[in-house]
Design a protein around this motif. Sequence first.
Motif, mmCIF file in Angstrom:
data_model
loop_
_atom_site.group_PDB
_atom_site.id
_atom_site.type_symbol
_atom_site.label_atom_id
_atom_site.label_comp_id
_atom_site.label_asym_id
_atom_site.label_seq_id
_atom_site.Cartn_x
_atom_site.Cartn_y
_atom_site.Cartn_z
ATOM 1 N N TYR A 242 0.373 -1.151 -0.129
ATOM 2 C CA TYR A 242 0.043 0.257 0.035
ATOM 3 C C TYR A 242 0.680 1.362 0.097
ATOM 4 O O TYR A 242 1.571 0.853 0.271
ATOM 5 N N ILE A 243 0.110 2.597 0.070
ATOM 6 C CA ILE A 243 0.860 3.427 -0.339
ATOM 7 C C ILE A 243 0.521 4.413 0.832
ATOM 8 O O ILE A 243 1.112 5.163 1.335
ATOM 9 N N ASP A 244 -0.398 4.271 2.104
ATOM 10 C CA ASP A 244 -1.585 5.192 2.447
ATOM 11 C C ASP A 244 -2.100 4.729 3.550
ATOM 12 O O ASP A 244 -2.900 3.943 3.109
ATOM 13 N N VAL A 245 -2.227 5.051 4.629
ATOM 14 C CA VAL A 245 -3.722 4.598 5.565
ATOM 15 C C VAL A 245 -4.734 5.978 5.288
ATOM 16 O O VAL A 245 -3.432 7.228 5.479
ATOM 17 N N ASN A 246 -5.503 5.928 5.533
ATOM 18 C CA ASN A 246 -6.099 6.938 5.680
ATOM 19 C C ASN A 246 -7.061 6.720 6.112
ATOM 20 O O ASN A 246 -7.473 5.556 7.655
ATOM 21 N N VAL A 247 -8.882 7.606 6.528
ATOM 22 C CA VAL A 247 -9.678 7.179 7.235
ATOM 23 C C VAL A 247 -10.863 7.289 6.509
ATOM 24 O O VAL A 247 -11.161 8.302 5.516
ATOM 25 N N GLU A 248 -11.915 6.101 6.407
ATOM 26 C CA GLU A 248 -13.073 6.717 5.775
ATOM 27 C C GLU A 248 -14.641 7.196 6.195
ATOM 28 O O GLU A 248 -13.886 7.486 7.580
ATOM 29 N N THR A 249 -15.060 8.228 5.214
ATOM 30 C CA THR A 249 -15.990 8.969 5.877
ATOM 31 C C THR A 249 -17.064 7.649 6.764
ATOM 32 O O THR A 249 -16.910 7.255 6.581
ATOM 33 N N GLN A 282 -14.262 -2.140 17.650
ATOM 34 C CA GLN A 282 -14.939 -2.196 16.645
ATOM 35 C C GLN A 282 -14.102 -1.861 16.105
ATOM 36 O O GLN A 282 -12.484 -0.543 16.725
ATOM 37 N N TRP A 283 -13.897 -1.770 14.247
ATOM 38 C CA TRP A 283 -13.141 -1.495 13.336
ATOM 39 C C TRP A 283 -12.963 0.351 13.350
ATOM 40 O O TRP A 283 -13.432 0.578 13.538
ATOM 41 N N ASP A 284 -12.308 0.661 13.314
ATOM 42 C CA ASP A 284 -11.558 2.033 13.674
ATOM 43 C C ASP A 284 -12.035 3.288 12.402
ATOM 44 O O ASP A 284 -11.995 4.187 12.954
ATOM 45 N N GLY A 285 -12.441 2.524 11.752
ATOM 46 C CA GLY A 285 -12.170 3.593 10.743
ATOM 47 C C GLY A 285 -11.360 3.205 9.270
ATOM 48 O O GLY A 285 -11.549 3.996 8.817
ATOM 49 N N SER A 286 -9.918 3.134 9.942
ATOM 50 C CA SER A 286 -8.311 2.850 8.918
ATOM 51 C C SER A 286 -9.170 2.412 7.987
ATOM 52 O O SER A 286 -9.729 1.144 7.731
ATOM 53 N N LYS A 287 -8.407 2.799 6.451
ATOM 54 C CA LYS A 287 -8.966 2.146 5.264
ATOM 55 C C LYS A 287 -6.734 2.235 4.548
ATOM 56 O O LYS A 287 -7.026 3.765 4.804
ATOM 57 N N PHE A 288 -7.693 1.474 3.368
ATOM 58 C CA PHE A 288 -5.393 1.820 2.720
ATOM 59 C C PHE A 288 -6.015 3.039 1.763
ATOM 60 O O PHE A 288 -7.509 2.080 1.231
ATOM 61 N N TYR A 289 -5.307 3.303 1.221
ATOM 62 C CA TYR A 289 -5.836 4.282 -0.274
ATOM 63 C C TYR A 289 -5.158 3.372 -1.633
ATOM 64 O O TYR A 289 -4.265 3.188 -2.292
ATOM 65 N N THR A 290 -6.408 2.411 -2.552
ATOM 66 C CA THR A 290 -6.487 1.439 -3.041
ATOM 67 C C THR A 290 -5.943 2.082 -4.077
ATOM 68 O O THR A 290 -5.669 1.264 -5.305
#
Length: 400
Positions: A242-249, A282-290
């Motif tokens: 991956y290149i970046d961890v982002n946060v989901e809306t 629960q999952w904290d909203g973290s996401k990969f920038y795919t």
Amino acid sequence: GGNGVTHGRGGAGDSTWHAPPSSLAPSFLVLEQRALSALAPISREPISLHARLNSSAVPLWMRDGGRGVRSDGPPPRAPAELLAAQAGRRAEAAAAGRQRGVILYKLGGSEAEMSNLKLSLWRLDRYFNRQHAYPILIAHDAPVAATTRRALSRLSSGCLDLVLLQNQMPAHLPAAAVPDRVLGFSVQYRLMIRWKAGLMWRMPQLDEFDYVWSLDTDAFLLGPLSYDPFALMAARNASYGYIDVNVETPEVADGLAECVESFMRKHPQGPTLLDRFRRPHQWDGSKFYTNFQVARLDFGRAKGYRQLFEHVDEAGGIFTHRWGADPFMFLAATLLLHEDQIVQFDDVPYLHQHLVANLPAEPPPDVPARSGALPANRPLGASGKAAEGSDHEAGGWGQA
């Protein structure tokens, strides 16, 4: 496809690797310099799993409730400094050698996406693929004219092929249950999410490859990637990059955490990397920038991945809530892989929408072209310029 350049194997892993002078017109370089300068205020360090975990790091654009950018990212870096930062990985990748890899784009039907794709391909070739000639596969929703296919092929030093997807709603989801738009996102966009999260991995056109590098049409290299990302994955025995961890809306993830919790109850996994991102429970909203991801095909085709996708797919949230591929890939990777199987490509000069990473201070020179010949490595089993002929169909993998 390609531009007639021939390729060989030497030199890519040399820690003293140097790029040649740019062949671009001075007037173009002036315009590119202006563009790089304009990006400086939103430049930032890519966020790693550790940074997100240890400091709950969020991108600049999400700070202070989204009330603007502070312009406190890292200063632009000289091209020579960017190359030096990649030296260790050049050596690792060179030791592993060329892999069975393919570069994959998903193309929608709009003119803007086509324009972006052409620019992305040109920059990919200029800063990476003219040295490696990896094959490129473009999965597209609408027919592409033969003249356009030829124009795309000329932008790539590697073989370029297209595959026409058959986008249909999943059979288990009644059409009446699917709104035309969810938070402004069309059905076509949600079909793309479903394809990217699940159906993409099953494409028969990928069968002859071990790795796939997925790029969005508006994903742009800003400078040289002087090592082979497929080879780096092999050298580290990694399954996801991956290149970046982002946060989901939150609005587009409504119910996704609960869905994944129900999967984990049904399929207990033991201690996982995801446990560290379940804050508190629960999952904290973290996401990969795919928009930039490199993966081993075996990861997306494994039983556990398939079970997770089918569980999420059956819940219908992709279409009713617009659950995204970005959080799905984060959840899948952190649930199914060990931390040492995940690699961050944090040294790539790169632009996608609000992510500007490793910004060059000036237009970097192109990567050097190879000399000699590489082994044939073509998607779809093609022996000629498939991009200039008829489309290949996805064999039903665009369907349920």
